[in-house]
Design a protein around this motif. Structure first.
Motif, PDB file in Angstrom:
ATOM      1  N   CYS A 220      55.559  29.495  37.123  1.00 24.63           N
ATOM      2  CA  CYS A 220      55.689  30.675  36.259  1.00 24.63           C
ATOM      3  C   CYS A 220      55.699  30.302  34.773  1.00 24.63           C
ATOM      4  N   ASP A 221      55.594  31.332  33.922  1.00 30.29           N
ATOM      5  CA  ASP A 221      55.598  31.121  32.463  1.00 30.29           C
ATOM      6  C   ASP A 221      56.494  32.166  31.787  1.00 30.29           C
ATOM      7  N   PRO A 222      57.799  32.160  32.091  1.00 32.52           N
ATOM      8  CA  PRO A 222      58.653  33.283  31.645  1.00 32.52           C
ATOM      9  C   PRO A 222      58.692  33.413  30.127  1.00 32.52           C
TER      10      PRO A 222
ATOM     11  N   LEU B 130      58.600  38.080  30.222  1.00 35.06           N
ATOM     12  CA  LEU B 130      59.475  39.168  30.626  1.00 35.06           C
ATOM     13  C   LEU B 130      59.329  39.486  32.107  1.00 35.06           C
ATOM     14  N   ASP B 131      58.097  39.712  32.581  1.00 33.47           N
ATOM     15  CA  ASP B 131      57.952  40.118  33.990  1.00 33.47           C
ATOM     16  C   ASP B 131      58.177  38.940  34.937  1.00 33.47           C
ATOM     17  N   ASP B 132      57.914  37.705  34.467  1.00 35.78           N
ATOM     18  CA  ASP B 132      58.257  36.526  35.284  1.00 35.78           C
ATOM     19  C   ASP B 132      59.771  36.498  35.534  1.00 35.78           C
ATOM     20  N   ALA B 133      60.533  36.871  34.499  1.00 37.00           N
ATOM     21  CA  ALA B 133      62.002  36.832  34.615  1.00 37.00           C
ATOM     22  C   ALA B 133      62.471  37.777  35.726  1.00 37.00           C
TER      23      ALA B 133
ATOM     24  N   GLY C  32      51.856  29.375  28.845  1.00 35.26           N
ATOM     25  CA  GLY C  32      51.076  30.589  29.090  1.00 35.26           C
ATOM     26  C   GLY C  32      51.550  31.664  28.139  1.00 35.26           C
ATOM     27  N   ASN C  33      52.512  32.458  28.622  1.00 36.13           N
ATOM     28  CA  ASN C  33      53.036  33.504  27.737  1.00 36.13           C
ATOM     29  C   ASN C  33      53.578  32.912  26.439  1.00 36.13           C
ATOM     30  N   GLN C  34      54.124  31.711  26.555  1.00 34.20           N
ATOM     31  CA  GLN C  34      54.599  30.986  25.377  1.00 34.20           C
ATOM     32  C   GLN C  34      54.332  29.496  25.595  1.00 34.20           C
TER      33      GLN C  34
ATOM     34  N   ALA D 188      52.438  31.997  42.270  1.00 29.70           N
ATOM     35  CA  ALA D 188      52.003  31.569  40.934  1.00 29.70           C
ATOM     36  C   ALA D 188      51.950  32.780  40.007  1.00 29.70           C
ATOM     37  N   LEU D 189      52.734  32.715  38.946  1.00 33.46           N
ATOM     38  CA  LEU D 189      52.908  33.882  38.070  1.00 33.46           C
ATOM     39  C   LEU D 189      52.384  33.654  36.664  1.00 33.46           C
ATOM     40  N   GLY D 190      51.731  32.530  36.459  1.00 34.05           N
ATOM     41  CA  GLY D 190      51.198  32.214  35.128  1.00 34.05           C
ATOM     42  C   GLY D 190      49.802  31.627  35.271  1.00 34.05           C
ATOM     43  N   PRO D 191      49.268  31.047  34.192  1.00 38.01           N
ATOM     44  CA  PRO D 191      47.993  30.326  34.307  1.00 38.01           C
ATOM     45  C   PRO D 191      48.102  29.252  35.390  1.00 38.01           C
TER      46      PRO D 191
ATOM     47  N   PHE E  48      44.966  38.086  31.738  1.00 42.10           N
ATOM     48  CA  PHE E  48      45.538  36.983  30.959  1.00 42.10           C
ATOM     49  C   PHE E  48      45.674  35.667  31.733  1.00 42.10           C
ATOM     50  N   ASN E  49      46.317  35.676  32.900  1.00 38.30           N
ATOM     51  CA  ASN E  49      46.605  34.405  33.590  1.00 38.30           C
ATOM     52  C   ASN E  49      45.330  33.639  33.943  1.00 38.30           C
ATOM     53  N   ILE E  50      44.251  34.374  34.208  1.00 38.99           N
ATOM     54  CA  ILE E  50      43.003  33.700  34.590  1.00 38.99           C
ATOM     55  C   ILE E  50      42.265  33.212  33.351  1.00 38.99           C
TER      56      ILE E  50
ATOM     57  N   HIS F 203      53.754  43.158  36.689  1.00 40.34           N
ATOM     58  CA  HIS F 203      52.718  42.337  37.330  1.00 40.34           C
ATOM     59  C   HIS F 203      53.343  41.275  38.260  1.00 40.34           C
ATOM     60  N   ASP F 204      54.126  40.382  37.661  1.00 42.14           N
ATOM     61  CA  ASP F 204      54.651  39.247  38.439  1.00 42.14           C
ATOM     62  C   ASP F 204      55.623  39.684  39.547  1.00 42.14           C
ATOM     63  N   PRO F 205      56.471  40.684  39.288  1.00 45.23           N
ATOM     64  CA  PRO F 205      57.346  41.149  40.381  1.00 45.23           C
ATOM     65  C   PRO F 205      56.564  41.673  41.587  1.00 45.23           C
TER      66      PRO F 205
END
Ligand code: BDR
Ligand code: CA
Length: 309
Positions: free
Chosen positions: A9-11, A13-16, A38-40, A122-125, A164-166, A237-239
């Motif tokens: 993951c790349d927390p 907000l939605d990853d959290a 990713g997100n950051q 998998a929740l990020g790139p 985004f992740n892709i 998305h991630d949830p």
């Protein structure tokens, strides 16, 4: 038997929220959390992951991953998730430290240990997973399934063509989609229906435990961005990807072949979904096309209400 999983993951907000949905679930043996940039940037996504795991009262190992995409330059989503990666949410210092392993060694070791039982969410790139495949090619036969948030059969949310992740690491996505590992693609066709509305955020806050209160704060942060972009609620998305591993019936999917565009001037990062089977290629992914929103909300609410006060 508890299901062994790794959460990449790349927390975020939605990853959290996705992490909070699973960290107290007794049916899963969470072997590790593997943050990726990713997100950051990786320093931020990894400390966020560590703080979130610790805040939820868990001591799951957090093994840091890639600081940049495989070949392209890092582009973050600070305009969505803020400078810290978690909007204006402030978390206490973690009570645990990072694992000594890096993400790809952690993923490989756990895959070997749980030969073909391990699943990855998998929740990020997809950089960490692609790196694992590049370093340990035999890992492809040792992972039962990757449920990933990413892609879309239509338009994108980061560019007109790509999610985004892709697009954040399209070369990594290509490696993962071509790996032969069974894939569930939880893309925008499905996640744009996983909305959490104002009154539902208030309900989550009313459970009055420290995780539900923080989750409501995170959801409110996401809601501001989502409403500004025409959504009725906070798009989770991630949830939704996490809900799919908790109860696969939450999403309706179809088997399609998906190719990843890595070069196009306007289409880099597009998931090219062969809806009409024109390529003749065998399906390589279950692609989400719709959701049971009630089921989704019930999974989310149940997780939030079951944290200790
Ligand atoms: C995805 O991109 C990120 O910003 C979110 O955390 C989610 O994983 C949605 O396109
Ligand atoms: Ca994410």
């Amino acid at each position: 038997m508890k299901k062994p999983i790794i959460i990449d993951c790349d927390p975020g907000l939605d990853d959290a929220i996705a992490l909070f949905m699973i960290l107290n679930n007794k049916n899963f043996d969470i072997r590790a959390v593997t943050p990726v940039s990713g997100n950051q940037t990786i320093d931020k996504t990894s400390i966020n992951a560590l703080k979130l795991v610790s805040f939820a009262g868990s001591n799951v190992p957090v093994a840091c991953g890639a600081s940049k995409p495989l070949y392209k330059e890092l582009v973050t989503a600070a305009h969505v998730h803020g400078e810290s990666g978690l909007g204006n949410v402030v978390l206490p210092d973690p009570k645990i430290g990072f694992s000594e392993l890096n993400a790809y060694d952690m993923i490989y070791q756990e895959a070997v240990k749980h030969n073909n039982e391990l699943e990855i969410v998998a929740l990020g790139p997809l950089t960490n997973i692609a790196l694992t495949l590049l370093k340990y090619p035999d890992v492809k036969d040792k992972i039962q399934r990757i449920t990933l948030m990413g892609g879309s059969s239509g338009c994108g949310n980061d560019t007109p063509a790509a999610e985004f992740n892709i697009v954040a690491d399209s070369d990594a996505a290509k490696i993962v989609f071509e790996s032969g590992i069974p894939i569930t693609m939880v893309g925008l066709d499905a996640t744009h229906k996983a909305l959490v509305l104002d009154e539902e955020i208030n309900e989550i806050f009313s459970y009055k435990n420290k995780v539900s209160e923080l989750a409501a704060n995170i959801l409110s942060n996401a809601l501001i961005f989502c409403k500004a972009h025409g959504f009725e609620g906070a798009v989770m998305h991630d949830p939704l990807a996490m809900a799919c591993i908790i109860d696969p019936e939450v999403m309706i999917s179809k088997d399609y072949h998906v190719d990843i565009e890595t070069k196009g001037t306007f289409t880099n990062g597009k998931t090219v979904v062969d809806v009409y089977h024109v390529t003749g290629k065998e399906p390589n992914a279950k692609v989400g096309i719709d959701i049971d929103r009630n089921k989704f909300m019930n999974i989310l609410k149940e997780a939030m209400m079951n944290y200790e006060l």
